[in-house]
Motif scaffolding. Sequence first.
Motif, PDB file in Angstrom:
ATOM      1  N   GLY A   1       9.796   2.039  -8.846  1.00  0.00           N
ATOM      2  CA  GLY A   1       8.461   2.057  -9.435  1.00  0.00           C
ATOM      3  C   GLY A   1       8.005   3.385  -9.977  1.00  0.00           C
ATOM      4  N   ILE A   2       8.593   4.490  -9.527  1.00  0.00           N
ATOM      5  CA  ILE A   2       8.153   5.815  -9.987  1.00  0.00           C
ATOM      6  C   ILE A   2       8.284   5.965 -11.500  1.00  0.00           C
ATOM      7  CG2 ILE A   2       8.756   8.280  -9.929  1.00  0.00           C
ATOM      8  CD1 ILE A   2       9.258   7.944  -6.925  1.00  0.00           C
TER       9      ILE A   2
ATOM     10  N   VAL B   1       0.828  -1.208   0.000  1.00  0.00           N
ATOM     11  CA  VAL B   1       0.000   0.000   0.000  1.00  0.00           C
ATOM     12  C   VAL B   1       0.861   1.256   0.000  1.00  0.00           C
ATOM     13  CG1 VAL B   1      -1.622   1.357   1.371  1.00  0.00           C
ATOM     14  CG2 VAL B   1      -2.014  -1.086   1.048  1.00  0.00           C
ATOM     15  N   PHE B   2       1.851   1.314   0.877  1.00  0.00           N
ATOM     16  CA  PHE B   2       2.672   2.524   0.959  1.00  0.00           C
ATOM     17  C   PHE B   2       3.557   2.691  -0.270  1.00  0.00           C
ATOM     18  CE2 PHE B   2       1.423   2.534   5.392  1.00  0.00           C
ATOM     19  CZ  PHE B   2       1.310   3.891   5.659  1.00  0.00           C
ATOM     20  N   CYS B   3       4.037   1.587  -0.840  1.00  0.00           N
ATOM     21  CA  CYS B   3       4.788   1.692  -2.088  1.00  0.00           C
ATOM     22  C   CYS B   3       3.905   2.253  -3.202  1.00  0.00           C
ATOM     23  CB  CYS B   3       5.339   0.329  -2.495  1.00  0.00           C
ATOM     24  SG  CYS B   3       6.784  -0.214  -1.568  1.00  0.00           S
ATOM     25  N   LEU B   4       2.668   1.766  -3.283  1.00  0.00           N
ATOM     26  CA  LEU B   4       1.752   2.261  -4.318  1.00  0.00           C
ATOM     27  C   LEU B   4       1.445   3.743  -4.126  1.00  0.00           C
ATOM     28  CD1 LEU B   4      -0.876  -0.599  -4.825  1.00  0.00           C
ATOM     29  CD2 LEU B   4       0.967   0.091  -6.349  1.00  0.00           C
ATOM     30  N   VAL B   5       1.263   4.155  -2.884  1.00  0.00           N
ATOM     31  CA  VAL B   5       0.963   5.568  -2.609  1.00  0.00           C
ATOM     32  C   VAL B   5       2.103   6.456  -3.098  1.00  0.00           C
ATOM     33  CG1 VAL B   5       0.667   7.274  -0.785  1.00  0.00           C
ATOM     34  CG2 VAL B   5      -0.587   5.122  -0.684  1.00  0.00           C
ATOM     35  N   PHE B   6       3.335   6.111  -2.733  1.00  0.00           N
ATOM     36  CA  PHE B   6       4.484   6.929  -3.128  1.00  0.00           C
ATOM     37  C   PHE B   6       4.748   6.837  -4.623  1.00  0.00           C
ATOM     38  CE2 PHE B   6       5.961   6.165   1.420  1.00  0.00           C
ATOM     39  CZ  PHE B   6       5.502   7.402   1.844  1.00  0.00           C
TER      40      PHE B   6
ATOM     41  N   PHE C   1       2.714   5.963  -7.135  1.00  0.00           N
ATOM     42  CA  PHE C   1       1.683   6.549  -7.990  1.00  0.00           C
ATOM     43  C   PHE C   1       1.648   8.067  -7.853  1.00  0.00           C
ATOM     44  CE2 PHE C   1      -2.654   8.014  -8.778  1.00  0.00           C
ATOM     45  CZ  PHE C   1      -2.844   7.541 -10.067  1.00  0.00           C
ATOM     46  N   SER C   2       1.738   8.568  -6.627  1.00  0.00           N
ATOM     47  CA  SER C   2       1.671  10.020  -6.412  1.00  0.00           C
ATOM     48  C   SER C   2       2.814  10.734  -7.125  1.00  0.00           C
ATOM     49  CB  SER C   2       1.705  10.336  -4.916  1.00  0.00           C
ATOM     50  OG  SER C   2       0.629   9.730  -4.248  1.00  0.00           O
ATOM     51  N   LEU C   3       4.037  10.300  -6.870  1.00  0.00           N
ATOM     52  CA  LEU C   3       5.188  10.948  -7.500  1.00  0.00           C
ATOM     53  C   LEU C   3       5.231  10.668  -9.000  1.00  0.00           C
ATOM     54  CD1 LEU C   3       7.899  10.280  -4.766  1.00  0.00           C
ATOM     55  CD2 LEU C   3       6.653  12.391  -5.218  1.00  0.00           C
ATOM     56  N   GLY C   4       4.845   9.446  -9.396  1.00  0.00           N
ATOM     57  CA  GLY C   4       4.813   9.130 -10.820  1.00  0.00           C
ATOM     58  C   GLY C   4       3.805   9.988 -11.570  1.00  0.00           C
ATOM     59  N   PHE C   5       2.665  10.240 -10.930  1.00  0.00           N
ATOM     60  CA  PHE C   5       1.635  11.089 -11.545  1.00  0.00           C
ATOM     61  C   PHE C   5       2.131  12.527 -11.679  1.00  0.00           C
ATOM     62  CE2 PHE C   5      -3.282  11.666 -11.550  1.00  0.00           C
ATOM     63  CZ  PHE C   5      -3.201  12.104 -12.861  1.00  0.00           C
ATOM     64  N   LEU C   6       2.803  13.026 -10.642  1.00  0.00           N
ATOM     65  CA  LEU C   6       3.343  14.387 -10.701  1.00  0.00           C
ATOM     66  C   LEU C   6       4.393  14.508 -11.800  1.00  0.00           C
ATOM     67  CD1 LEU C   6       3.687  15.248  -6.896  1.00  0.00           C
ATOM     68  CD2 LEU C   6       1.983  16.122  -8.499  1.00  0.00           C
ATOM     69  N   PHE C   7       5.266  13.518 -11.900  1.00  0.00           N
ATOM     70  CA  PHE C   7       6.263  13.523 -12.973  1.00  0.00           C
ATOM     71  C   PHE C   7       5.599  13.438 -14.343  1.00  0.00           C
ATOM     72  CE2 PHE C   7       9.576  12.094  -9.843  1.00  0.00           C
ATOM     73  CZ  PHE C   7      10.438  13.156 -10.061  1.00  0.00           C
TER      74      PHE C   7
END
Length: 298
Positions: free
Chosen positions: A174-175, A82-87, A89-95
């Motif tokens: 993952g980012i 869960v925490f890996c997905l949060v970080f 996806f959030s940072l990947g989306f911003l990038f």
Amino acid sequence: MQSKRERKEKLIGYCFILPAVLYMLVFIGYPIVYNWLISFQDVTATTLASTARDLIGLDNYKNIKADPTFFKAVRQTFFYTVFCLVFQFSLGFLFALFFSRNFKLSKPIRGFIVISWMLPVTVTALVFKFMFAEGNGIINMILMNLHLISKPIGWLIQSGTAMWGLIIANSWVGIPFNMLLLTTGLNNISTEVYEAAAIDGAGSVQRFMKITLPLLKPTIMSVLVLGFVYTFKVFDLVYVMTGGGPVDATEVMSTYSYKLSFQLFHFGEGAAVANVLFVCLFLVALLYLKTISKDEVI
């Protein structure tokens, strides 16, 4: 009735897919079936090569259910995922939002970011293991030079910080993966839709909420499901960096199954843990297919 030409074309098509089917049956289908079979048998180091194994039914599943380490591994697997997905996806989306804009050096910089995803996971795990090292790790050196800590911290040998070290390492991998898929989805959205919305008076926040997110939903679902599958079944990163320690603080289902099978030689119980992991991923895949089919019907 099919004509001779149609039958020939169909036969040629079957010949093309036959190698892939055989590969799936031998290297994927057989191991899955075999793993389910030995999970109902008493398989140890002495009986592994024997053909006469005792059929013990659900005893292996009962044994792992009675082991508190199993439930700890399940909890930590979900926590880690869960925490890996949060970080990620959030940072990947911003990038993705940033690099979807056309500016100078956009593609070269994006290419450099993708390097972290292209590296073998074992290499990444070793790099982060050295970075988080207590003695000469660069993380401790930076924090001590900034006077944020007074003495080196054993990030990977303390129960409270070891899991977060794994999460940071996996998020770094993952980012770029999230960024690439989301960037592709953003580029597939027509600019005419945004222009029409702007003419109608929609602001940037409204365009993002009413246009970007709805049109990007299939891509987001794919990214989250793939990210969940890749993260949930993690083994190499955890095994290289912590080996499931300290004191089972980073034990996940894959490393727990490996430990039961190849360190304690309880192959039946190890197979049972692997099957629980398989069922979890299978349910996530079914949920994803159901969501996608519902959207297609709508």
